[in-house]
Design a protein around this motif. Structure first.
Motif, PDB file in Angstrom:
ATOM      1  N   LYS A 228       0.834  -1.214   0.000  1.00 49.63           N
ATOM      2  CA  LYS A 228       0.000   0.000   0.000  1.00 49.63           C
ATOM      3  C   LYS A 228       0.865   1.259   0.000  1.00 49.63           C
ATOM      4  O   LYS A 228       0.480   2.297  -0.540  1.00 49.63           O
ATOM      5  N   ARG A 229       2.054   1.154   0.585  1.00 53.58           N
ATOM      6  CA  ARG A 229       2.975   2.290   0.629  1.00 53.58           C
ATOM      7  C   ARG A 229       3.815   2.417  -0.649  1.00 53.58           C
ATOM      8  O   ARG A 229       4.655   3.317  -0.755  1.00 53.58           O
ATOM      9  N   GLY A 230       3.628   1.503  -1.593  1.00 52.06           N
ATOM     10  CA  GLY A 230       4.361   1.576  -2.841  1.00 52.06           C
ATOM     11  C   GLY A 230       5.670   0.822  -2.855  1.00 52.06           C
ATOM     12  O   GLY A 230       6.471   0.955  -3.790  1.00 52.06           O
ATOM     13  N   PHE A 231       5.890  -0.012  -1.857  1.00 50.39           N
ATOM     14  CA  PHE A 231       7.135  -0.773  -1.763  1.00 50.39           C
ATOM     15  C   PHE A 231       7.224  -1.748  -2.940  1.00 50.39           C
ATOM     16  O   PHE A 231       6.252  -2.385  -3.319  1.00 50.39           O
ATOM     17  N   GLY A 232       8.431  -1.885  -3.511  1.00 44.79           N
ATOM     18  CA  GLY A 232       8.625  -2.758  -4.663  1.00 44.79           C
ATOM     19  C   GLY A 232       8.590  -4.230  -4.302  1.00 44.79           C
ATOM     20  O   GLY A 232       8.844  -4.606  -3.149  1.00 44.79           O
ATOM     21  N   ALA A 233       8.284  -5.063  -5.294  1.00 40.61           N
ATOM     22  CA  ALA A 233       8.166  -6.504  -5.044  1.00 40.61           C
ATOM     23  C   ALA A 233       8.210  -7.256  -6.359  1.00 40.61           C
ATOM     24  O   ALA A 233       7.957  -6.687  -7.428  1.00 40.61           O
ATOM     25  N   PRO A 234       8.515  -8.564  -6.331  1.00 42.55           N
ATOM     26  CA  PRO A 234       8.397  -9.380  -7.544  1.00 42.55           C
ATOM     27  C   PRO A 234       6.978  -9.298  -8.085  1.00 42.55           C
ATOM     28  O   PRO A 234       6.015  -9.341  -7.313  1.00 42.55           O
ATOM     29  N   ASP A 235       6.832  -9.193  -9.397  1.00 41.30           N
ATOM     30  CA  ASP A 235       5.499  -9.020  -9.965  1.00 41.30           C
ATOM     31  C   ASP A 235       5.009 -10.258 -10.715  1.00 41.30           C
ATOM     32  O   ASP A 235       3.983 -10.208 -11.397  1.00 41.30           O
ATOM     33  N   ARG A 236       5.729 -11.381 -10.581  1.00 39.11           N
ATOM     34  CA  ARG A 236       5.269 -12.621 -11.226  1.00 39.11           C
ATOM     35  C   ARG A 236       5.646 -13.820 -10.357  1.00 39.11           C
ATOM     36  O   ARG A 236       6.217 -14.795 -10.823  1.00 39.11           O
ATOM     37  N   ILE A 237       5.271 -13.726  -9.095  1.00 42.91           N
ATOM     38  CA  ILE A 237       5.721 -14.698  -8.093  1.00 42.91           C
ATOM     39  C   ILE A 237       5.251 -16.114  -8.411  1.00 42.91           C
ATOM     40  O   ILE A 237       5.889 -17.095  -8.025  1.00 42.91           O
ATOM     41  N   PHE A 238       4.143 -16.245  -9.145  1.00 43.08           N
ATOM     42  CA  PHE A 238       3.630 -17.569  -9.506  1.00 43.08           C
ATOM     43  C   PHE A 238       3.874 -17.928 -10.978  1.00 43.08           C
ATOM     44  O   PHE A 238       3.501 -19.018 -11.408  1.00 43.08           O
ATOM     45  N   ASP A 239       4.492 -17.031 -11.731  1.00 38.80           N
ATOM     46  CA  ASP A 239       4.534 -17.200 -13.181  1.00 38.80           C
ATOM     47  C   ASP A 239       5.904 -17.466 -13.777  1.00 38.80           C
ATOM     48  O   ASP A 239       6.030 -18.322 -14.661  1.00 38.80           O
ATOM     49  N   GLY A 240       6.924 -16.721 -13.404  1.00 36.89           N
ATOM     50  CA  GLY A 240       8.191 -16.838 -14.100  1.00 36.89           C
ATOM     51  C   GLY A 240       9.361 -16.436 -13.245  1.00 36.89           C
ATOM     52  O   GLY A 240       9.205 -15.985 -12.104  1.00 36.89           O
ATOM     53  N   GLY A 241      10.552 -16.598 -13.805  1.00 40.17           N
ATOM     54  CA  GLY A 241      11.749 -16.313 -13.030  1.00 40.17           C
ATOM     55  C   GLY A 241      11.890 -17.330 -11.924  1.00 40.17           C
ATOM     56  O   GLY A 241      11.660 -18.528 -12.108  1.00 40.17           O
ATOM     57  N   HIS A 242      12.253 -16.863 -10.752  1.00 41.19           N
ATOM     58  CA  HIS A 242      12.381 -17.752  -9.589  1.00 41.19           C
ATOM     59  C   HIS A 242      11.016 -17.842  -8.890  1.00 41.19           C
ATOM     60  O   HIS A 242      10.772 -17.194  -7.869  1.00 41.19           O
ATOM     61  N   THR A 243      10.118 -18.641  -9.435  1.00 41.58           N
ATOM     62  CA  THR A 243       8.768 -18.726  -8.871  1.00 41.58           C
ATOM     63  C   THR A 243       8.799 -19.420  -7.518  1.00 41.58           C
ATOM     64  O   THR A 243       9.617 -20.300  -7.255  1.00 41.58           O
ATOM     65  N   VAL A 244       7.865 -19.028  -6.679  1.00 40.45           N
ATOM     66  CA  VAL A 244       7.794 -19.618  -5.341  1.00 40.45           C
ATOM     67  C   VAL A 244       7.366 -21.085  -5.414  1.00 40.45           C
ATOM     68  O   VAL A 244       7.742 -21.904  -4.570  1.00 40.45           O
ATOM     69  N   LEU A 245       6.588 -21.447  -6.442  1.00 42.51           N
ATOM     70  CA  LEU A 245       6.138 -22.835  -6.570  1.00 42.51           C
ATOM     71  C   LEU A 245       7.317 -23.770  -6.756  1.00 42.51           C
ATOM     72  O   LEU A 245       7.435 -24.802  -6.078  1.00 42.51           O
ATOM     73  N   ASN A 246       8.213 -23.423  -7.665  1.00 44.46           N
ATOM     74  CA  ASN A 246       9.364 -24.289  -7.933  1.00 44.46           C
ATOM     75  C   ASN A 246      10.393 -24.257  -6.816  1.00 44.46           C
ATOM     76  O   ASN A 246      11.179 -25.192  -6.663  1.00 44.46           O
ATOM     77  N   ALA A 247      10.399 -23.182  -6.040  1.00 44.20           N
ATOM     78  CA  ALA A 247      11.335 -23.100  -4.921  1.00 44.20           C
ATOM     79  C   ALA A 247      11.004 -24.128  -3.841  1.00 44.20           C
ATOM     80  O   ALA A 247      11.891 -24.666  -3.191  1.00 44.20           O
ATOM     81  N   TYR A 248       9.706 -24.413  -3.675  1.00 43.60           N
ATOM     82  CA  TYR A 248       9.283 -25.299  -2.600  1.00 43.60           C
ATOM     83  C   TYR A 248       8.932 -26.708  -3.061  1.00 43.60           C
ATOM     84  O   TYR A 248       8.792 -27.609  -2.239  1.00 43.60           O
ATOM     85  N   SER A 249       8.764 -26.899  -4.367  1.00 41.01           N
ATOM     86  CA  SER A 249       8.248 -28.187  -4.832  1.00 41.01           C
ATOM     87  C   SER A 249       8.870 -28.581  -6.167  1.00 41.01           C
ATOM     88  O   SER A 249       9.056 -27.735  -7.046  1.00 41.01           O
ATOM     89  N   GLY A 250       9.159 -29.868  -6.290  1.00 42.02           N
ATOM     90  CA  GLY A 250       9.651 -30.386  -7.559  1.00 42.02           C
ATOM     91  C   GLY A 250       8.546 -30.890  -8.457  1.00 42.02           C
ATOM     92  O   GLY A 250       8.800 -31.293  -9.595  1.00 42.02           O
ATOM     93  N   VAL A 251       7.310 -30.883  -7.971  1.00 36.83           N
ATOM     94  CA  VAL A 251       6.172 -31.371  -8.762  1.00 36.83           C
ATOM     95  C   VAL A 251       5.052 -30.332  -8.799  1.00 36.83           C
ATOM     96  O   VAL A 251       3.877 -30.670  -8.878  1.00 36.83           O
ATOM     97  N   ALA A 252       5.407 -29.063  -8.703  1.00 41.96           N
ATOM     98  CA  ALA A 252       4.401 -28.004  -8.663  1.00 41.96           C
ATOM     99  C   ALA A 252       3.591 -27.953  -9.951  1.00 41.96           C
ATOM    100  O   ALA A 252       4.097 -28.196 -11.048  1.00 41.96           O
ATOM    101  N   ASP A 253       2.307 -27.603  -9.783  1.00 41.30           N
ATOM    102  CA  ASP A 253       1.402 -27.430 -10.911  1.00 41.30           C
ATOM    103  C   ASP A 253       0.547 -26.201 -10.614  1.00 41.30           C
ATOM    104  O   ASP A 253      -0.256 -26.211  -9.673  1.00 41.30           O
ATOM    105  N   PRO A 254       0.695 -25.119 -11.363  1.00 46.39           N
ATOM    106  CA  PRO A 254      -0.040 -23.888 -11.042  1.00 46.39           C
ATOM    107  C   PRO A 254      -1.534 -23.949 -11.305  1.00 46.39           C
ATOM    108  O   PRO A 254      -2.265 -23.041 -10.900  1.00 46.39           O
ATOM    109  N   THR A 255      -2.015 -25.003 -11.948  1.00 47.90           N
ATOM    110  CA  THR A 255      -3.432 -25.076 -12.328  1.00 47.90           C
ATOM    111  C   THR A 255      -4.391 -24.787 -11.174  1.00 47.90           C
ATOM    112  O   THR A 255      -5.359 -24.027 -11.340  1.00 47.90           O
TER     113      THR A 255
END
Length: 461
Positions: A228-255
């Motif tokens: 809310k204060r405008g602080f920057g952040a990753p803008d594709r946390i579930f989509d690309g780059g270092h996604t959080v899904l792949n960081a925690y799981s080797g069988v992640a499925d975003p569906t």
């Protein structure tokens, strides 16, 4: 829709446009039931025997800044982050709050404290607070299923804490009025803060276990406040780059993150209300034990040994765990010897004061199954209880779906009795009635003040 991050933005668009009217009537009705149950258990955790609550609330009193949010049980107003941390820890301390069997989650413990803190801070209605609980539970469920909860457990991660940060961020984004772009950043900041190791199983005080729910609540609130204060952040946390899904799981499925989003509410409607104060993995076994005790009119003195057959994939959580609430060798003997199971049994070791509990605990065992039971886990926490009696007989019973699951819901009488029993440990009769009334009428309340005034009070001596 931004093609760079379609999943993250779909979630953000859903959260930023969410209102209480977005919930089907049956989802709001069940959320009210879940929140009432969670509130009773949360307040019961202010009992002096619950060391996690004493420790974290004392810590918050010492370091928290002034603010609009209630520190439950302490008659103190603090900042939102401190309230979320402390009250979130209280929410899971008694291990008696609603849980999600399939996704292996305890989202009510995170979402109720999150919703209460920010509803106080932003003067939200009772209906908005309840809607935030439902929204947070649903997002938590979807993240856990996308990561695969069994994979998380296999890697030593706690789904409730890891996925719970996202649910809390979603609930907080709604209550703080974030727009879509801000919500994208709140989800990204939640991803940076995700944490939750099953290493808490090596803390016999049971302080580290609920602390992780407090962290999830705090992380979600912080994410929304910074966004809310405008602080920057990753803008594709579930989509690309270092996604959080792949960081925690080797069988992640975003569906599961977006499938039937806004239509299916399995993250709420498949939550189970606990009839027993213990890890949910043991609930089918406790049902089976009660059946054997009742059908054969057994006393504990007739039992020579208690054995539990359980899935290999989850056995590490219940096989002689140092935590009393997670140890089959403790929980089953307590129920057999004492005829009941209280949340206080997690903090007062009955093996030290009850010879029958100590005797049964010494011989109890877990049989690790690699076949049918293991195949069913985590969709089902199947448990077979085998009693070897002192007269040489062997009795057994198996349960697949525990009481309290949506398939076998607790009755209104059972729900009311549970609320009465847990709050009676910290409340006078008149205060219990007032608290029950405040929970029941929250849906129509213009704010959460009446409820928080009651929860602010210290436990009765």
């Amino acid at each position: 829709m931004n093609d760079r991050a379609p999943i993250t933005r779909s979630l953000a668009a859903f959260v930023s446009s969410f209102t209480p009217s977005s919930l089907p009537d049956e989802v709001m009705a069940y959320t009210r039931e879940l929140a009432r149950d969670g509130l009773g258990v949360l307040y019961a955790a202010t009992h002096e025997s619950v060391t996690a609550a004493q420790g974290i609330c004392g810590f918050a009193e010492e370091i928290a800044g002034p603010g609009p949010c209630t520190l439950i049980g302490r008659n103190r107003k603090v900042d939102p982050l401190s309230a979320a941390l402390a009250n979130g820890t209280l929410g899971y301390a008694a291990d008696f709050e609603p849980h999600h069997p399939e996704a292996i989650l305890h989202p009510i413990a995170v979402m109720v404290p999150t919703a209460l803190a920010l509803s106080e801070a932003h003067r939200r209605t009772g209906a908005e607070a309840l809607a935030a609980v439902a929204l947070g539970c649903e997002i938590t469920y979807r993240v856990s299923m996308a990561m695969n909860p069994r994979e998380l457990y296999d890697r030593g991660f706690h789904p409730s804490a890891v996925a719970g940060s996202f649910g809390a961020a979603a609930a907080a984004a709604f209550l703080t009025g974030l727009n879509e772009e801000q919500t994208v950043r709140a989800l990204g900041l939640a991803g940076l803060q995700t944490s939750g190791l099953l290493a808490w199983q090596d803390d016999p005080r049971e302080d580290a276990r609920p602390f992780q729910m407090g962290l999830a609540a705090r992380n979600g609130v912080m994410s929304a406040m910074l966004a809310k204060r405008g602080f920057g952040a990753p803008d594709r946390i579930f989509d690309g780059g270092h996604t959080v899904l792949n960081a925690y799981s080797g069988v992640a499925d975003p569906t599961p993150l977006t499938l039937d989003l806004g239509t299916a509410w399995d993250g709420v409607m498949e939550l189970a209300i606990k009839p027993y104060a213990s890890v949910s993995f043991l609930h089918p076994a406790l049902d089976a034990l009660v059946v054997l005790l009742d059908e054969h009119a057994l006393t504990s003195e007739q039992i020579g040994k208690i054995s539990l057959r359980f899935a290999e994939a989850g056995a590490h959580c219940v096989d002689d765990n140092p935590l009393k609430g997670h140890s089959a060798q403790y929980i089953l003997p307590v129920r057999a010897a004492m005829g009941r199971l209280s949340f206080l049994d997690l903090f007062i070791d009955r093996r030290e004061s009850e010879p029958e509990v100590a005797r049964l605990a010494a011989s109890a065992e877990v049989i690790r199954d690699t076949g049918t039971f293991n195949d069913a886990f985590p969709d089902f926490y199947m448990g077979e209880v085998i009693l070897t009696l002192t007269d040489g007989r062997t009795l057994s019973a198996t349960s697949k779906v525990a009481r309290g699951y949506p398939e076998q819901p607790l009755s209104r009488e059972e729900l009311d009795r549970k609320f009465e029993e847990v709050t009676s440990t910290v409340c006078s009769r008149s205060r219990r009635r007032s608290l029950a009334d405040a929970c029941e009428t929250l849906i129509d309340a213009p704010d959460v003040d009446a409820l928080m005034t009651l929860l602010a009070q210290a436990p009765d001596a």
